[in-house]
Enzyme design. Structure first.
Site, PDB file in Angstrom:
ATOM      1  N   GLU A   6       0.829  -1.209   0.000  1.00 48.24           N
ATOM      2  CA  GLU A   6       0.000   0.000   0.000  1.00 48.24           C
ATOM      3  C   GLU A   6       0.864   1.261   0.000  1.00 48.24           C
ATOM      4  OE1 GLU A   6      -3.059   0.394  -0.534  1.00 48.24           O
ATOM      5  OE2 GLU A   6      -3.765  -1.670  -0.401  1.00 48.24           O
ATOM      6  N   TYR A  32      -6.513   6.202   4.724  1.00 48.38           N
ATOM      7  CA  TYR A  32      -6.688   5.196   3.671  1.00 48.38           C
ATOM      8  C   TYR A  32      -5.846   3.957   3.935  1.00 48.38           C
ATOM      9  CZ  TYR A  32      -5.715   2.455  -0.379  1.00 48.38           C
ATOM     10  OH  TYR A  32      -5.523   1.366  -1.190  1.00 48.38           O
ATOM     11  N   ASP A  42      -9.949   5.894  -1.396  1.00 48.09           N
ATOM     12  CA  ASP A  42      -8.873   6.434  -2.234  1.00 48.09           C
ATOM     13  C   ASP A  42      -9.494   6.982  -3.516  1.00 48.09           C
ATOM     14  OD1 ASP A  42      -9.541   4.171  -3.684  1.00 48.09           O
ATOM     15  OD2 ASP A  42      -7.476   3.494  -3.950  1.00 48.09           O
TER      16      ASP A  42
END
Length: 364
Positions: free
Chosen positions: A42, A125, A143
């Protein structure tokens, strides 16, 4: 919520999960979704394409396979592994957060989005993505993909980057979020936005599992939504870059610890476009006397808010006065061998044009 609305929301969730089971992307971090793997992926995926991340992800894990090994690694090792991905504050925060996990959590990743956000570099996020994928927390990971899908599904006309739009999107997804398979649902939404409800050009509505419930599809607004505010014009900075060879080494220096490309290594450079006639006197400010000066190709690098327009010069030097007083950064210059350039020092991609011009035959 009335029964019909609850049924509708359940149908949306179930339809998307069935679509994901058949169409979800096969990604390395999904094959072994440990908290470290998901976290690393991520962070790498922030402002970077999936295909560009895959090789970096594998290389990083080969070198630093655990949170403990990341925490113990030297920062220069981390930035070298990151070289070419850009936005280097991401890897510095990754390194700091690994130390926090070792010190404050006995080496185990926190399991809630609230606790995850206390770690360096982890915002709402990323925290939601890790918490849902690894620990099944029921929380949407908002996102750009999810915001775009939300805008088209609901017909939202708010600037999609505004706080109000994000709040509205969060409420929308919380209503339809399933009670189980929370990580799969977030990943399904990511794939829907990345592969079907795409950001550039017409979305692939015929392949969308939600097309019958989509406001933009029903009203022919797919190309008008989401609404975004035009970006401000980037400023332009001119620079002159030097590849200086001295006694079989290349001259480098480290950038300041704050600001753009903080703490990374670079080739000596100066503001403005210097004509060839001014190069010798400028090099003396660095402490060098040149025996040969040769022009290099021009280069351009685009950052989010600015552009560098660069001219370059290859310099062969035969003298170096290491503590020359002329340039404020002269004392920070140092010499790097070919192996150090390859394995140790991280040169940002902003200088990629000049990295490609390095003469291996000049180095030992």
């Amino acid at each position: 919520m009335n029964i019909d609305m609850q049924t509708h929301n359940n149908d949306l969730a179930g339809t998307l999960l069935r679509w994901y089971d058949q169409n979800g992307r096969d990604l390395p971090w999904r094959r072994d979704p440990s908290p470290y793997h998901v976290w690393l992926s991520e962070i790498m995926l922030q402002q970077t394409r999936v295909e560009a991340v895959k090789d970096y992800y594998a290389r990083f894990l080969d070198a630093l396979p655990t949170i403990e090994s990341l925490a113990d690694a030297d920062e220069d090792v981390c930035t070298k592994l990151w070289q070419g991905l850009g936005y280097y504050s991401r890897v510095r925060n990754l390194h700091r957060a690994a130390a926090q996990i070792m010190e404050d959590h006995d080496g185990s990743m926190p399991e809630t989005s609230e606790e995850l956000q206390k770690l360096a570099g982890i915002g709402p996020y990323t925290a939601a993505a890790i918490a849902s994928i690894c620990f099944d927390e029921r929380i949407p990971a908002i996102d750009g993909n999810l915001l775009r899908v939300f805008s088209r599904m609901t017909g939202c006309r708010l600037d999609i980057k505004s706080g109000a739009a994000k709040t509205a999107a969060r409420s929308f997804y919380e209503e339809i979020f399933p009670q189980t398979r929370c990580g799969d649902f977030n990943q399904a939404l990511m794939d829907l936005g990345a592969c079907v409800c795409i950001p550039k050009g017409a979305p692939l509505c015929d392949a969308c599992p939600w097309r019958r419930s989509c406001y933009a599809k029903a009203h022919d607004l797919c190309l008008q939504l989401p609404v975004t505010t035009a970006k401000s014009k980037r400023s332009i900075e001119n620079k002159t870059v030097f590849l200086i060879y001295y006694q079989g080494r290349l001259v480098l220096r480290r950038r300041p610890e704050r600001g753009l490309l903080a703490g990374l290594y670079e080739y000596p450079n100066t503001e403005g476009t210097l004509p060839e006639s001014e190069i010798p006197s400028h090099l003396k400010g660095y402490g060098f006397s040149a025996v040969r000066i040769r022009p290099l190709p021009a280069a351009k690098h685009i950052f989010t808010h600015k552009e560098w327009h660069m001219t370059g010069w290859e310099i062969l030097a035969d003298e170096w006065e290491e503590h020359a007083p002329g340039d404020p950064g002269a004392h920070e210059l140092f010499l790097a061998s070919a192996s150090q350039l390859r394995d140790v020092y991280s040169i940002p991609s902003a200088f990629a044009k000049y990295t490609s011009q390095i003469r291996e035959d000049y180095l030992t």
